[in-house]
Design a protein around this motif. Structure first.
Motif, PDB file in Angstrom:
ATOM      1  N   THR A  92      48.960  41.148  29.671  1.00 43.78           N
ATOM      2  CA  THR A  92      48.291  42.365  29.344  1.00 43.78           C
ATOM      3  C   THR A  92      46.992  42.376  28.372  1.00 43.78           C
ATOM      4  OG1 THR A  92      49.702  42.516  27.263  1.00 43.78           O
ATOM      5  CG2 THR A  92      50.528  43.489  29.525  1.00 43.78           C
ATOM      6  N   VAL A 114      44.188  44.454  42.926  1.00 46.55           N
ATOM      7  CA  VAL A 114      45.364  45.236  42.599  1.00 46.55           C
ATOM      8  C   VAL A 114      46.490  44.675  42.158  1.00 46.55           C
ATOM      9  CG1 VAL A 114      47.077  46.636  44.270  1.00 46.55           C
ATOM     10  CG2 VAL A 114      44.599  47.093  44.389  1.00 46.55           C
ATOM     11  N   GLN A 117      47.546  44.156  38.668  1.00 44.57           N
ATOM     12  CA  GLN A 117      47.918  45.477  37.861  1.00 44.57           C
ATOM     13  C   GLN A 117      49.418  45.906  38.192  1.00 44.57           C
ATOM     14  OE1 GLN A 117      44.679  48.391  37.936  1.00 44.57           O
ATOM     15  NE2 GLN A 117      43.737  47.188  39.627  1.00 44.57           N
ATOM     16  N   THR A 120      52.056  44.364  36.491  1.00 42.42           N
ATOM     17  CA  THR A 120      52.627  44.790  35.106  1.00 42.42           C
ATOM     18  C   THR A 120      53.216  46.212  35.162  1.00 42.42           C
ATOM     19  OG1 THR A 120      50.280  45.670  34.883  1.00 42.42           O
ATOM     20  CG2 THR A 120      50.746  43.735  34.070  1.00 42.42           C
ATOM     21  N   LEU A 122      51.949  49.057  37.119  1.00 39.75           N
ATOM     22  CA  LEU A 122      51.243  50.143  37.610  1.00 39.75           C
ATOM     23  C   LEU A 122      51.369  50.438  39.096  1.00 39.75           C
ATOM     24  CD1 LEU A 122      49.029  51.793  36.080  1.00 39.75           C
ATOM     25  CD2 LEU A 122      47.200  50.390  37.311  1.00 39.75           C
ATOM     26  N   GLU A 126      47.392  54.040  41.469  1.00 42.01           N
ATOM     27  CA  GLU A 126      46.620  53.859  40.475  1.00 42.01           C
ATOM     28  C   GLU A 126      45.804  52.526  40.251  1.00 42.01           C
ATOM     29  OE1 GLU A 126      48.813  56.459  37.081  1.00 42.01           O
ATOM     30  OE2 GLU A 126      49.962  54.479  37.651  1.00 42.01           O
ATOM     31  N   ALA A 127      46.492  51.388  40.646  1.00 37.78           N
ATOM     32  CA  ALA A 127      45.943  50.084  40.808  1.00 37.78           C
ATOM     33  C   ALA A 127      44.638  50.082  41.797  1.00 37.78           C
ATOM     34  CB  ALA A 127      47.092  48.969  41.078  1.00 37.78           C
ATOM     35  N   ARG A 130      41.784  51.837  40.261  1.00 31.95           N
ATOM     36  CA  ARG A 130      40.958  51.257  38.921  1.00 31.95           C
ATOM     37  C   ARG A 130      40.267  49.777  39.519  1.00 31.95           C
ATOM     38  NH1 ARG A 130      40.043  50.092  33.912  1.00 31.95           N
ATOM     39  NH2 ARG A 130      40.132  47.900  33.271  1.00 31.95           N
ATOM     40  N   GLY A 131      40.976  49.398  40.550  1.00 36.81           N
ATOM     41  CA  GLY A 131      40.339  48.276  41.238  1.00 36.81           C
ATOM     42  C   GLY A 131      39.050  48.483  42.057  1.00 36.81           C
ATOM     43  N   ARG A 163      39.355  40.942  38.542  1.00 33.53           N
ATOM     44  CA  ARG A 163      40.808  40.717  38.660  1.00 33.53           C
ATOM     45  C   ARG A 163      40.925  40.513  37.061  1.00 33.53           C
ATOM     46  NH1 ARG A 163      42.220  35.314  41.859  1.00 33.53           N
ATOM     47  NH2 ARG A 163      40.974  34.690  40.054  1.00 33.53           N
ATOM     48  N   ALA A 166      41.224  43.532  35.036  1.00 35.36           N
ATOM     49  CA  ALA A 166      42.160  44.847  35.753  1.00 35.36           C
ATOM     50  C   ALA A 166      42.915  45.364  34.960  1.00 35.36           C
ATOM     51  CB  ALA A 166      42.465  44.567  36.954  1.00 35.36           C
ATOM     52  N   ASN A 167      43.693  44.795  34.038  1.00 34.72           N
ATOM     53  CA  ASN A 167      44.761  45.087  33.173  1.00 34.72           C
ATOM     54  C   ASN A 167      44.185  45.691  31.651  1.00 34.72           C
ATOM     55  OD1 ASN A 167      46.736  45.052  34.999  1.00 34.72           O
ATOM     56  ND2 ASN A 167      47.073  43.051  34.622  1.00 34.72           N
TER      57      ASN A 167
END
Length: 232
Positions: A92, A114, A117, A120, A122, A126-127, A130-131, A163, A166-167
Motif C-alpha cells: 500500500t 488493474v 489494485q 488490495t 479495490l 474503480e481499479a 484509476r488505471g 502499475r 496504482a495503489n
C-alpha cells in the motif's frame, strides 16, 4: 519540489547498518547510513556498482531487514514488523519500478495496472477507472487494450510506472528505470515520471547511472564508505 517542513519524510532511514556473512567474517555494506526523502521530492541515487545501491533500495523497500537502525515509512517504524506486516506496508505504501518492466505478458496494459489494485481490495470498476486515468496521464490513453508485446520499450516502462503507483503509494523506488532504453526514449519516460511525482506528491528515490537525468532531480546522493552522502 512540493514539500513542507511540517510534513514527515515519506522515507526516513536512520543509522542503517547492513552486512552479509562472508566466510568466517562479515561484509559491511552500510555503516550507520541516514537518508530522508519528503513528499513531492525526487532524489537521484548515483552510486558506482558494488557500493551498496541495491542493498539500500532493498532496505528502503522493506525487502531486507537492516542489521541495525530503523526504516520509517511516513511515521511508521518498520524494523519490528513481522513478514505479513512488511508485506502489507509494501503493498500500500511503496511502489517499485525496475530496469525490466516485468509486465504480465498475457494481460493488457490496463489489466496490468488493474490487478495490483484488486489485490488490495479495490473493485474492478474503480481499479479500471484509476488505471485508465494513470495511463492517460502517462500518454498511453490510446494503448489501454494493447498487450506488452504490442508496446514499445518506452510504453512498456510507462505501464510499469503506472502499475507501481496504482495503489497511491507514499514512496516510489526505481532501480535504473530507463537503463534499457535509448537516450531519447529514456528522456521521455523520465519526464513522465517527474511529472507524476510533481502531480501526486509522492516521494521518489531513483537509482541511475544516467547523469543527464540525475541532474534534473531535486538532489543527488551517493554511497561512500557505507554512508549516504550528497553527490551535488
Amino acid at each position: 519540489m512540493a514539500l513542507s517542513e511540517s510534513d514527515p519524510p515519506a522515507l526516513f532511514l536512520s543509522k542503517i547498518e547492513r552486512s552479509y556473512a562472508e566466510g568466517e567474517g562479515a561484509l559491511q555494506i552500510l555503516r550507520g547510513a541516514d537518508l530522508a526523502i519528503w513528499p513531492g521530492e525526487i532524489v537521484g541515487l548515483v552510486a558506482p556498482s558494488g557500493t551498496g545501491k541495491s542493498t539500500l533500495l532493498h532496505v528502503a523497500g522493506l525487502l531486507e531487514k537492516p542489521n541495525g537502525g530503523e526504516v520509517y515509512i511516513g511515521e511508521q517504524p518498520t524494523v519490528g514488523l513481522d513478514d505479513d506486516g512488511r508485506t502489507r506496508l509494501r503493498r500500500t505504501e511503496i511502489g517499485f519500478v525496475y530496469q525490466s518492466h516485468h509486465l504480465l505478458p498475457e494481460f493488457s496494459a490496463l489489466e496490468n495496472v488493474v490487478i495490483p489494485q484488486m489485490i488490495t481490495g479495490l473493485n474492478r470498476q474503480e481499479a479500471a477507472a484509476r488505471g485508465s486515468e494513470l495511463l492517460g496521464f502517462l500518454g498511453l490513453g490510446q494503448r489501454l487494450t494493447h498487450r506488452p508485446a504490442e508496446l514499445s520499450g518506452g510504453e512498456q516502462q510507462r505501464v510499469a510506472i503506472a502499475r507501481a503507483v496504482a495503489n497511491a503509494p507514499r514512496l516510489l523506488l526505481a532501480d535504473e528505470p530507463t537503463g534499457n532504453l535509448d537516450p531519447g526514449t529514456a528522456e521521455h519516460v523520465f519526464t513522465t515520471l517527474l511529472q507524476l511525482v510533481r502531480a501526486t506528491g509522492l516521494a521518489a528515490l531513483v537509482a541511475t547511472h544516467n547523469l543527464t537525468l540525475a541532474a534534473q532531480m531535486d538532489r543527488r546522493v551517493t554511497i561512500r564508505d557505507g554512508l549516504i552522502v550528497s553527490a551535488d
